[in-house]
Design a protein around this motif. Structure first.
Motif, PDB file in Angstrom:
ATOM      1  N   ALA A 390       0.845  -1.199   0.000  1.00  0.00           N
ATOM      2  CA  ALA A 390       0.000   0.000   0.000  1.00  0.00           C
ATOM      3  C   ALA A 390       0.875   1.242   0.000  1.00  0.00           C
ATOM      4  O   ALA A 390       1.891   1.300   0.700  1.00  0.00           O
ATOM      5  N   LEU A 391       0.468   2.230  -0.776  1.00  0.00           N
ATOM      6  CA  LEU A 391       1.163   3.512  -0.799  1.00  0.00           C
ATOM      7  C   LEU A 391       0.168   4.597  -0.409  1.00  0.00           C
ATOM      8  O   LEU A 391      -0.768   4.897  -1.154  1.00  0.00           O
ATOM      9  N   SER A 392       0.355   5.154   0.796  1.00  0.00           N
ATOM     10  CA  SER A 392      -0.445   6.302   1.210  1.00  0.00           C
ATOM     11  C   SER A 392       0.317   7.561   0.828  1.00  0.00           C
ATOM     12  O   SER A 392       1.548   7.630   0.981  1.00  0.00           O
ATOM     13  N   TYR A 393      -0.411   8.575   0.352  1.00  0.00           N
ATOM     14  CA  TYR A 393       0.276   9.767  -0.145  1.00  0.00           C
ATOM     15  C   TYR A 393      -0.576  11.016   0.069  1.00  0.00           C
ATOM     16  O   TYR A 393      -1.798  10.932   0.285  1.00  0.00           O
ATOM     17  N   ASP A 394       0.086  12.162   0.018  1.00  0.00           N
ATOM     18  CA  ASP A 394      -0.573  13.455   0.150  1.00  0.00           C
ATOM     19  C   ASP A 394      -1.061  13.872  -1.237  1.00  0.00           C
ATOM     20  O   ASP A 394      -0.256  14.233  -2.105  1.00  0.00           O
ATOM     21  N   GLU A 402       0.623   9.427 -10.577  1.00  0.00           N
ATOM     22  CA  GLU A 402       1.993   9.314 -10.069  1.00  0.00           C
ATOM     23  C   GLU A 402       2.088   8.275  -8.960  1.00  0.00           C
ATOM     24  O   GLU A 402       3.057   7.495  -8.900  1.00  0.00           O
ATOM     25  N   ALA A 403       1.093   8.255  -8.072  1.00  0.00           N
ATOM     26  CA  ALA A 403       1.114   7.289  -6.970  1.00  0.00           C
ATOM     27  C   ALA A 403       1.026   5.866  -7.496  1.00  0.00           C
ATOM     28  O   ALA A 403       1.783   4.975  -7.068  1.00  0.00           O
ATOM     29  N   VAL A 404       0.108   5.640  -8.417  1.00  0.00           N
ATOM     30  CA  VAL A 404      -0.047   4.299  -8.985  1.00  0.00           C
ATOM     31  C   VAL A 404       1.214   3.887  -9.739  1.00  0.00           C
ATOM     32  O   VAL A 404       1.664   2.734  -9.657  1.00  0.00           O
ATOM     33  N   THR A 405       1.801   4.829 -10.461  1.00  0.00           N
ATOM     34  CA  THR A 405       3.033   4.545 -11.203  1.00  0.00           C
ATOM     35  C   THR A 405       4.169   4.150 -10.262  1.00  0.00           C
ATOM     36  O   THR A 405       4.902   3.177 -10.510  1.00  0.00           O
ATOM     37  N   ALA A 406       4.319   4.908  -9.176  1.00  0.00           N
ATOM     38  CA  ALA A 406       5.382   4.621  -8.207  1.00  0.00           C
ATOM     39  C   ALA A 406       5.204   3.234  -7.599  1.00  0.00           C
ATOM     40  O   ALA A 406       6.163   2.451  -7.490  1.00  0.00           O
ATOM     41  N   LEU A 407       3.974   2.902  -7.221  1.00  0.00           N
ATOM     42  CA  LEU A 407       3.733   1.600  -6.600  1.00  0.00           C
ATOM     43  C   LEU A 407       3.928   0.468  -7.617  1.00  0.00           C
ATOM     44  O   LEU A 407       4.432  -0.606  -7.269  1.00  0.00           O
ATOM     45  N   LYS A 408       3.565   0.722  -8.859  1.00  0.00           N
ATOM     46  CA  LYS A 408       3.736  -0.285  -9.897  1.00  0.00           C
ATOM     47  C   LYS A 408       5.226  -0.552 -10.168  1.00  0.00           C
ATOM     48  O   LYS A 408       5.638  -1.690 -10.387  1.00  0.00           O
ATOM     49  N   ILE A 409       6.043   0.501 -10.130  1.00  0.00           N
ATOM     50  CA  ILE A 409       7.488   0.319 -10.312  1.00  0.00           C
ATOM     51  C   ILE A 409       8.056  -0.548  -9.192  1.00  0.00           C
ATOM     52  O   ILE A 409       8.890  -1.442  -9.424  1.00  0.00           O
TER      53      ILE A 409
END
Length: 424
Positions: A390-394, A402-409
């Motif tokens: 899980a990636l929680s973000y502001d 960007e959040a989905v991309t970061a977690l996918k990487i």
């Protein structure tokens, strides 16, 4: 002549602390640099050493009192005072009964006398440990402590309670009977119910304020994914012995996730940035805060320049932080800064969670337990070791894309660790 013990500098912007525990009592002999009191600050517990050798004199503050930097909290009597403070029992006058007493001095004490021996001082137990002892009805004198200087931690008590449930209530059968502490047994069904009111520690108060502040000031959102841990598990099994032999440290999962996070943060720099006023502050380095469970609460020491460190160095840093967190020896400098956080709830059995960011950071990665689940691979149902991440973000700073991309990487790097070697 008495020497003063003052509250030392506790760190940048920290002006006061709370008396957490007196490690020495008035009249106890202390050596130079021997810790005499533990202070709780907003982030860590700090042990204050004695500036001189002698005997602890007056304790000017009680447990729970707030003290400012530079305040005198105790006195140390010098050697002369130490000699004067030593209690000397009055010499017994010779009498006709003396021979009889001398003849009996080698006799073993009766069982009743053993039971009436002085009880162990329970005030050395921290509130959390004392509460756990009462709740689980275990004897703290039979438990071997793993904390600083052999002190009991809450985890020690819980482990003893589990052993007791399993019929293994023989932690230390050699413990003398007189060492037993009169711990009230849990109330029977329908019996008297109790409640205990315990003041929050300064660290717990700070944790509560920071987490609530994060919810109030940031637009929090969490995105999820799952990753197949087969490749990482296979790599660990294949190289764990060689890795341990060469680097003298176990090859864990955190090194892989730290490197995967560095890869993602390089491609999505907003996840490694933070908002300050009306500006966005970007970093060209990655300092990863690693959430570590300590006896007094959750702490987040920082692995600095994680993007430039090897797997081995990252694993060594994390192992060192974990040990020092349990011992209560982390410093303010260890937790200063940090640009991104990784929190591993999987070690406690968590399947899925929505972690809260660590202000002023803008993102946190939550790891969870690994379990075998059926998944579809190439049109066939197979069983694989899977983990939810899980990636929680502001959301004020980081867009959903960007959040989905970061977690996918991160997911792709874990499922194919070679990507971390060739910068994909």
């Amino acid at each position: 002549m008495a020497s003063e013990v003052k509250v030392p500098t506790l760190g940048e912007s920290v002006t006061e602390g709370t008396i957490g525990e007196w490690l020495k009592k008035p009249g106890d002999t202390v050596k130079v640099d021997e810790p005499i009191v533990s202070l709780e600050t907003d982030k860590v517990a700090v042990e204050v050493p004695s500036p001189v050798g002698g005997v602890l004199g007056e304790q000017k503050f009680a447990v729970g009192d707030t003290v400012e930097v530079g305040a005198v909290i105790a006195t140390i009597e010098d050697d002369v005072a130490a000699g004067e403070s030593t209690k000397v029992e009055p010499r017994e006058e010779k009498s006709a009964e003396a021979p009889a007493r001398e003849e009996k001095k080698d006799e073993k004490p009766a069982p009743a006398a053993a039971k009436e021996a002085a009880p162990v001082d329970t005030q050395t137990l921290s509130p959390a440990v004392r509460r756990a002892v009462l709740e689980h009805g275990v004897d703290p004198t039979t438990i071997k402590g793993t904390g600083k200087d052999g002190r009991l931690t809450k985890e020690d008590v819980l482990a003893a309670a589990e052993a007791k449930k399993g019929g293994a209530d023989t932690i230390d059968e050699a413990a003398p009977a007189q060492a037993k502490i009169d711990i009230p047994a849990p109330a029977a069904e329908g019996g008297e119910r109790r409640e205990e009111r315990v003041k929050m520690t300064r660290m717990r108060q700070t944790i509560a304020k920071r987490l609530k502040s994060a919810q109030d000031n940031a637009a929090l959102l969490t995105t999820f994914n799952d990753c197949d841990m087969s490749a990482v598990i296979e790599a660990r099994e294949k190289y764990k012995d060689l890795f341990a032999k060469k680097h003298d440290i176990k090859l864990g999962f955190m090194g892989f996730f730290a490197k995967a996070a560095c890869l993602a943060l390089k491609d999505v720099p907003s996840a490694n940035a933070y908002i300050e006023g009306d500006e966005i502050v970007y970093h060209d380095f990655v300092d990863i805060s690693v959430a570590v469970s300590a006896p007094n609460g959750l702490v987040v020491p920082v692995v600095r320049d994680a993007d430039r460190k090897s797997f081995a160095q990252i694993e060594k840093d994390i192992a060192d932080f974990g040990k020092r967190a349990r011992d209560g020896t982390l410093t303010m400098e260890d937790m200063k800064g940090g640009t991104f956080t990784i929190s591993n709830g999987g070690v406690f059995g968590s399947l899925m969670s929505t972690p809260i960011i660590n202000p002023p950071q803008s993102a946190v990665l939550g790891l969870h337990r690994i379990e075998d689940r059926p998944v579809v691979v190439d049109g066939e149902i197979v069983v694989r070791p899977m983990m939810y991440i899980a990636l929680s973000y502001d959301h004020r700073l980081i867009d959903g894309r960007e959040a989905v991309t970061a977690l996918k990487i991160m997911k792709e790097a874990i499922e194919d660790p070679t990507r971390m070697l060739i910068d994909l």
